[in-house]
Design a protein around this motif. Structure first.
Motif, short mmCIF file in Angstrom:
data_model
loop_
_atom_site.label_atom_id
_atom_site.label_comp_id
_atom_site.label_asym_id
_atom_site.label_seq_id
_atom_site.Cartn_x
_atom_site.Cartn_y
_atom_site.Cartn_z
N LYS A 1 34.75 22.75 5.43
CA LYS A 1 34.52 22.36 4.03
C LYS A 1 33.20 21.62 3.95
N PRO A 2 32.43 21.87 2.90
CA PRO A 2 31.15 21.17 2.78
C PRO A 2 31.35 19.67 2.60
N ASP A 3 30.73 18.88 3.49
CA ASP A 3 30.87 17.43 3.42
C ASP A 3 29.81 16.80 2.52
N LEU A 4 28.72 17.54 2.34
CA LEU A 4 27.60 17.02 1.57
C LEU A 4 27.17 18.04 0.53
N GLU A 5 26.56 17.56 -0.51
CA GLU A 5 25.98 18.44 -1.52
C GLU A 5 24.50 18.15 -1.63
N ILE A 6 23.69 19.17 -1.40
CA ILE A 6 22.24 19.00 -1.51
C ILE A 6 21.85 19.17 -2.97
N VAL A 7 21.41 18.11 -3.57
CA VAL A 7 21.04 18.13 -4.99
C VAL A 7 19.63 18.70 -5.16
N GLU A 8 18.70 18.18 -4.37
CA GLU A 8 17.31 18.63 -4.50
C GLU A 8 16.54 18.23 -3.25
N VAL A 9 15.65 19.10 -2.83
CA VAL A 9 14.77 18.81 -1.69
C VAL A 9 13.34 18.76 -2.20
N ARG A 10 12.66 17.65 -1.93
CA ARG A 10 11.29 17.49 -2.39
C ARG A 10 10.39 17.04 -1.25
N GLU A 11 9.13 17.40 -1.35
CA GLU A 11 8.16 16.91 -0.38
C GLU A 11 7.87 15.43 -0.66
N PRO A 12 7.54 14.66 0.39
CA PRO A 12 7.19 13.26 0.15
C PRO A 12 5.91 13.17 -0.67
N PRO A 13 5.75 12.12 -1.47
CA PRO A 13 4.53 11.99 -2.28
C PRO A 13 3.30 11.90 -1.39
N LYS A 14 2.21 12.48 -1.86
CA LYS A 14 0.98 12.46 -1.07
C LYS A 14 0.43 11.03 -1.00
N ARG A 15 -0.07 10.72 0.16
CA ARG A 15 -0.59 9.37 0.39
C ARG A 15 -1.93 9.20 -0.32
N LYS A 16 -2.09 8.06 -0.98
CA LYS A 16 -3.34 7.80 -1.68
C LYS A 16 -4.45 7.50 -0.68
N ALA A 17 -5.67 7.77 -1.11
CA ALA A 17 -6.82 7.52 -0.24
C ALA A 17 -6.98 6.03 0.01
N GLY A 18 -7.44 5.69 1.20
CA GLY A 18 -7.64 4.30 1.54
C GLY A 18 -8.87 3.71 0.86
N VAL A 19 -8.99 2.40 0.93
CA VAL A 19 -10.10 1.68 0.32
C VAL A 19 -10.76 0.81 1.39
N ILE A 20 -12.07 0.87 1.48
CA ILE A 20 -12.80 0.04 2.42
C ILE A 20 -13.19 -1.26 1.71
N VAL A 21 -12.84 -2.37 2.34
CA VAL A 21 -13.17 -3.68 1.76
C VAL A 21 -14.27 -4.33 2.59
N SER A 22 -14.98 -5.23 1.96
CA SER A 22 -16.15 -5.83 2.61
C SER A 22 -15.87 -7.16 3.29
N SER A 23 -14.69 -7.75 2.97
CA SER A 23 -14.40 -9.05 3.56
C SER A 23 -12.89 -9.28 3.64
N VAL A 24 -12.52 -10.28 4.43
CA VAL A 24 -11.10 -10.63 4.56
C VAL A 24 -10.56 -11.15 3.23
N ASP A 25 -11.37 -11.91 2.52
CA ASP A 25 -10.92 -12.45 1.24
C ASP A 25 -10.61 -11.33 0.24
N GLU A 26 -11.44 -10.30 0.24
CA GLU A 26 -11.20 -9.16 -0.66
C GLU A 26 -9.93 -8.42 -0.26
N LEU A 27 -9.71 -8.29 1.07
CA LEU A 27 -8.50 -7.64 1.57
C LEU A 27 -7.26 -8.40 1.11
N ILE A 28 -7.27 -9.72 1.28
CA ILE A 28 -6.13 -10.54 0.87
C ILE A 28 -5.89 -10.44 -0.63
#
Length: 251
Positions: free
Chosen positions: A214-241
């Motif tokens: 007997k089916p124990d689970l029901e698959i409602v929907e299968v989706r790909e994970p969201p695409k990762r956003k591009a990274g950002v280069i920061v110029s200092s630790v203060d800007e990163l924080i």
């Protein structure tokens, strides 16, 4: 002692997974399939135990569509003496697989069941625990080292936990699930591949085993994970924080 090793046919680990247009699952048509890597490790460990003289036979088991026989042949080429194929249509979830294995164990009466801790398609990590519960057998999961004492009928399993290493002592018969660090599976040689063609594969149906799925689970929907956003280069630790606090909201 006889060792039984369940092996699963999955999409090859090197294949890029594609979701079906209707989002009911992943695309498997014209996709390379292979043995689940954790199952390869389980089979390799069973073969090493047999080669050390602590077991007399290794039996590989697979269930599902007819193509699972090809996966079984791979297991036989690695060194298993014979195979068991259970014909089953549709999706098999962990509890269904555990029920089928329980019936096969009652027929074959192995002294040890070794299986991969999880399959790379669903990552459930449940089958070994469920079959141990159904059988009332002791279990050692995520094994990174296995030692058998044939005289005392005991298996010692070393497993990795959050705090380091844990050692379990199991009375046989028992269920052991394998982790990646247990061993490095062997390659099937051409002579052994040829020999595997003549090895016996016994076929069962669910009706033969008197198992109702007997089916124990029901698959409602299968989706790909969201695409990762591009990274950002920061110029200092203060800007990163500042960005972590005000944009990412992680601090």
């Amino acid at each position: 002692m006889k060792i039984m090793v369940p092996i699963k046919r999955v999409i090859d680990y090197a294949v890029k997974i594609r979701v079906k247009p209707d989002k009911t699952g992943v695309e498997t048509s014209n996709v390379k399939m292979s043995m689940n890597p954790f199952c390869e490790i389980a089979l390799e460990e069973a073969l090493r135990i047999k080669e050390s003289g602590l077991a007399t036979e290794v039996v590989a088991v697979s269930m599902g569509p007819t193509q699972c026989v090809d996966t079984l042949r791979t297991g036989l080429a690695m060194g298993a003496e014979r195979g068991i194929y259970v014909e089953a249509k549709g999706d098999l979830f962990p509890l269904s697989v555990a029920k089928i294995l329980k019936k096969l164990i009652e027929i074959e009466k192995p002294g040890l069941l070794i299986l991969g801790k999880q399959a790379i398609d669903d990552d459930c990590n449940q089958t070994g625990q469920m079959v141990a519960g159904l059988l009332g057998w002791p279990q050692g999961t995520f094994a990174s080292k296995v030692l058998l004492d044939k005289e005392k009928q005991v298996a010692t399993v070393e497993r990795e936990v959050d705090g380091g290493l844990e050692t379990l002592c199991l009375d046989l018969p028992a269920v052991i699930t394998t982790d990646l660090r247990l061993n490095q599976p062997r390659y099937a040689t051409l002579p052994n591949i040829m020999k595997a063609k003549s090895k016996v594969i016994k076929k069962f149906t669910l009706l033969d085993l008197n198992v109702e799925i007997k089916p124990d689970l029901e698959i409602v929907e299968v989706r790909e994970p969201p695409k990762r956003k591009a990274g950002v280069i920061v110029s200092s630790v203060d800007e990163l924080i500042d960005k972590l606090r005000n944009e990412a909201h992680v601090i």
